[in-house]
Design a protein around this motif. Structure first.
Motif, PDB file in Angstrom:
ATOM      1  N   ARG A 131      30.612   8.227  41.126  1.00 48.64           N
ATOM      2  CA  ARG A 131      30.402   8.132  39.674  1.00 48.64           C
ATOM      3  C   ARG A 131      31.249   8.895  38.927  1.00 48.64           C
ATOM      4  O   ARG A 131      31.976   8.518  37.816  1.00 48.64           O
ATOM      5  N   HIS A 132      31.453  10.299  39.166  1.00 53.58           N
ATOM      6  CA  HIS A 132      32.673  11.077  38.738  1.00 53.58           C
ATOM      7  C   HIS A 132      33.962  10.543  38.483  1.00 53.58           C
ATOM      8  O   HIS A 132      34.567  10.376  37.479  1.00 53.58           O
ATOM      9  N   THR A 149      34.013   7.500  36.149  1.00 49.39           N
ATOM     10  CA  THR A 149      33.714   7.934  34.913  1.00 49.39           C
ATOM     11  C   THR A 149      35.176   8.376  34.257  1.00 49.39           C
ATOM     12  O   THR A 149      35.521   8.097  33.303  1.00 49.39           O
ATOM     13  N   PRO A 156      26.747   1.941  32.345  1.00 47.01           N
ATOM     14  CA  PRO A 156      25.877   3.419  31.856  1.00 47.01           C
ATOM     15  C   PRO A 156      27.013   4.718  31.770  1.00 47.01           C
ATOM     16  O   PRO A 156      26.565   5.513  30.918  1.00 47.01           O
ATOM     17  N   LEU A 157      27.886   4.412  32.661  1.00 46.03           N
ATOM     18  CA  LEU A 157      28.962   5.756  32.528  1.00 46.03           C
ATOM     19  C   LEU A 157      29.770   5.478  31.375  1.00 46.03           C
ATOM     20  O   LEU A 157      29.931   6.762  30.899  1.00 46.03           O
ATOM     21  N   GLU A 191      28.836   4.077  28.525  1.00 41.33           N
ATOM     22  CA  GLU A 191      27.585   4.682  27.640  1.00 41.33           C
ATOM     23  C   GLU A 191      27.495   5.851  27.380  1.00 41.33           C
ATOM     24  O   GLU A 191      27.703   6.624  26.320  1.00 41.33           O
ATOM     25  N   HIS A 192      27.678   6.751  28.384  1.00 41.05           N
ATOM     26  CA  HIS A 192      27.231   8.225  28.659  1.00 41.05           C
ATOM     27  C   HIS A 192      28.634   8.905  28.039  1.00 41.05           C
ATOM     28  O   HIS A 192      28.457   9.709  27.342  1.00 41.05           O
ATOM     29  N   THR A 193      29.809   8.398  28.087  1.00 38.99           N
ATOM     30  CA  THR A 193      30.826   9.059  27.826  1.00 38.99           C
ATOM     31  C   THR A 193      31.340   8.573  26.152  1.00 38.99           C
ATOM     32  O   THR A 193      32.313   9.042  25.791  1.00 38.99           O
ATOM     33  N   GLY A 194      30.843   7.481  25.941  1.00 38.40           N
ATOM     34  CA  GLY A 194      31.358   6.965  24.432  1.00 38.40           C
ATOM     35  C   GLY A 194      32.399   5.994  24.769  1.00 38.40           C
ATOM     36  O   GLY A 194      32.894   5.328  23.448  1.00 38.40           O
ATOM     37  N   SER A 214      25.361  -2.454  23.540  1.00 34.49           N
ATOM     38  CA  SER A 214      24.988  -1.231  24.131  1.00 34.49           C
ATOM     39  C   SER A 214      24.070  -0.447  22.996  1.00 34.49           C
ATOM     40  O   SER A 214      24.592  -0.509  21.637  1.00 34.49           O
ATOM     41  N   THR A 255      24.660   2.692  22.192  1.00 36.03           N
ATOM     42  CA  THR A 255      25.637   3.401  21.279  1.00 36.03           C
ATOM     43  C   THR A 255      26.356   2.684  20.479  1.00 36.03           C
ATOM     44  O   THR A 255      26.741   3.126  19.306  1.00 36.03           O
TER      45      THR A 255
END
Ligand code: C2E
Ligand code: MG
Ligand code: MG
Ligand code: MG
Length: 284
Positions: free
Chosen positions: A24-25, A28, A79-80, A82-85, A122, A124
Motif C-alpha cells: 500500500r505504501h 501510494t 482509495p490511496l 483519494e487519501h493523498t489528493g 470521488s 475529494t
C-alpha cells in the motif's frame, strides 16, 4: 496480541498484513510518477437499453498498468489516490480522456443518436473548488455537448450533503450534465432526500441484481426494486442496473421497468474499440 498466543498461523497473518501495508505504501508513493509516465488507462463498459439492447453509453473505468504488479483495478489504488489528493489530477485525466473518446465516437456515429459517457467522481473531487470550471473547460475543448456527460457520485458521498456540497453538482446539472447516484441502495440515504439532490439517474447496486439471479427471484429484492423503480420514475429519474450477469436477470429487471443495464452479460469493461464495434453493430 494474537502472536503471543502461539502458532505460526498468526505470525503468517501478521506477515501478510505487513506485506499488504508495504505494498500500500509503495503504491501510494508510486502514484504521482505513474500518472506522469502514463501508466493509467481506461476501460469502457457499455450501458445498454434493457428494452431493445441498443447501446446507450459507456462507463469509463480506470486501471493502472503497474510495471511490477501488472494491471491493478481501481479498488487497489483509488482509495490511496483519494487519501493523498492525487485523485484530483488523476480524475481530471480520466475525465479529459473519456470525454475526448466519447466525442470521437459521436463524430463517427452521427446517425446513432447521442452516445453518453459516464465518469466516476470521488468525494475529494466533489469538494474541489475547481470542479465546475474544469468540467466546463474539458467539455468546451472537446466539443462534446454537456448532455452527453454523466457524472457518477456514490450515494454515500452525498449522505448528509449540505447546500455547499450540492451547489457545484446543481450548476453542472443546470448546464445539462447528468448526475447519477452510484451504488444506490447500499448507503442509508433517506429516500425522501432524493428530491433535494440534483440527480437524474439512479444506479441500482449490484447486490439487487444478485437477488434476481435466483429461481425464482428473491421476492424481497423484487419488491424493493419494484418500489425503487416506481419512486425513481415518479421523480423523473432514470434507473440503471449494475452487475447484470445473466439473461434471466436482464429479463427480470426489464419487466420491473428498469431503463438501462450494465454487466458482464452484455460486455466486460474493455478497450475503446469494443464500443466502436458495438456501435457499428447497433446492439449488444
Ligand atoms: P462502480 O462505479 O460501481 O463500477 C462498476 C464496477 O462493477 C466496475 O468495477 C465493473 O468492472 C464492475 N462490473 C461491471 N459489470 C459487472 C458484472 O456483471 N459483475 C461483476 N461482478 N462486476 C461487474 P471496477 O472497474 O473494478 O471499478 C470499481 C470501482 O472503482 C467503481 O465502481 C468506481 O467506484 C471506482 N472507479 C473506477 N474508475 C474510477 C475513476 O476513474 N474515478 C473514480 N473516482 N473512481 C473510479
Ligand atoms: Mg460507477
Ligand atoms: Mg456503481
Ligand atoms: Mg458498484
Amino acid at each position: 496480541r494474537a502472536k503471543s498466543a502461539g502458532g505460526n498461523r498468526f505470525e503468517l497473518a501478521d506477515d501478510e498484513a505487513d506485506a499488504r501495508a508495504i505494498t500500500r505504501h509503495g503504491l501510494t508513493t508510486a502514484l504521482p510518477a505513474a500518472l506522469e509516465r502514463g501508466e493509467f488507462f481506461i476501460e469502457y463498459q457499455p450501458l445498454v437499453h434493457l428494452d431493445d439492447g441498443t447501446v446507450h453509453g459507456a462507463e469509463a473505468l480506470v486501471r493502472w498498468c503497474h510495471p511490477q504488479h501488472g494491471v491493478l483495478g481501481p479498488d487497489r489504488f483509488i482509495p490511496l489516490a483519494e487519501h493523498t489528493g492525487l485523485i484530483v489530477p488523476l480524475g481530471r485525466w480520466v475525465l479529459e480522456e473519456s470525454v475526448r473518446q466519447a466525442n470521437f465516437w459521436q463524430e463517427r456515429h452521427t446517425d446513432g443518436g447521442p452516445l453518453r459517457i459516464n465518469v466516476n467522481l470521488s468525494p475529494t473531487q466533489l469538494h474541489h473548488p475547481r470542479l465546475v470550471a474544469e468540467t466546463v473547460d474539458v467539455l468546451e475543448r472537446s466539443g462534446l455537448e454537456p448532455g452527453a456527460l454523466c457524472l457518477e457520485v456514490t450515494e454515500s458521498a452525498l449522505i448528509g450533503a449540505d447546500e455547499d456540497l450540492l451547489k457545484p453538482l446543481r450548476q453542472l446539472a443546470e448546464m445539462g450534465v447528468d448526475i447519477a447516484l452510484d451504488d444506490f441502495g447500499t448507503g442509508y440515504s433517506n429516500l425522501a432526500n432524493l428530491r433535494r439532490l440534483p440527480v437524474s439517474v439512479l444506479k441500482l447496486d449490484r447486490s439487487f441484481t444478485l437477488g434476481m439471479q435466483q429461481h425464482p427471484a428473491d421476492p424481497v429484492d423484487l419488491k424493493i426494486v419494484e418500489g425503487i423503480v416506481s419512486l425513481a420514475h415518479s421523480l423523473d429519474l432514470a434507473v440503471t442496473v449494475e452487475g447484470v450477469e445473466t439473461g434471466a436477470q436482464a429479463e427480470q429487471l426489464r419487466k420491473l421497468g428498469c431503463d438501462t443495464a450494465q454487466g458482464w452479460y452484455y460486455a466486460r469493461p474493455g478497450a475503446p474499440d469494443r464500443i466502436h464495434s458495438l456501435l457499428l453493430a447497433d446492439a449488444v
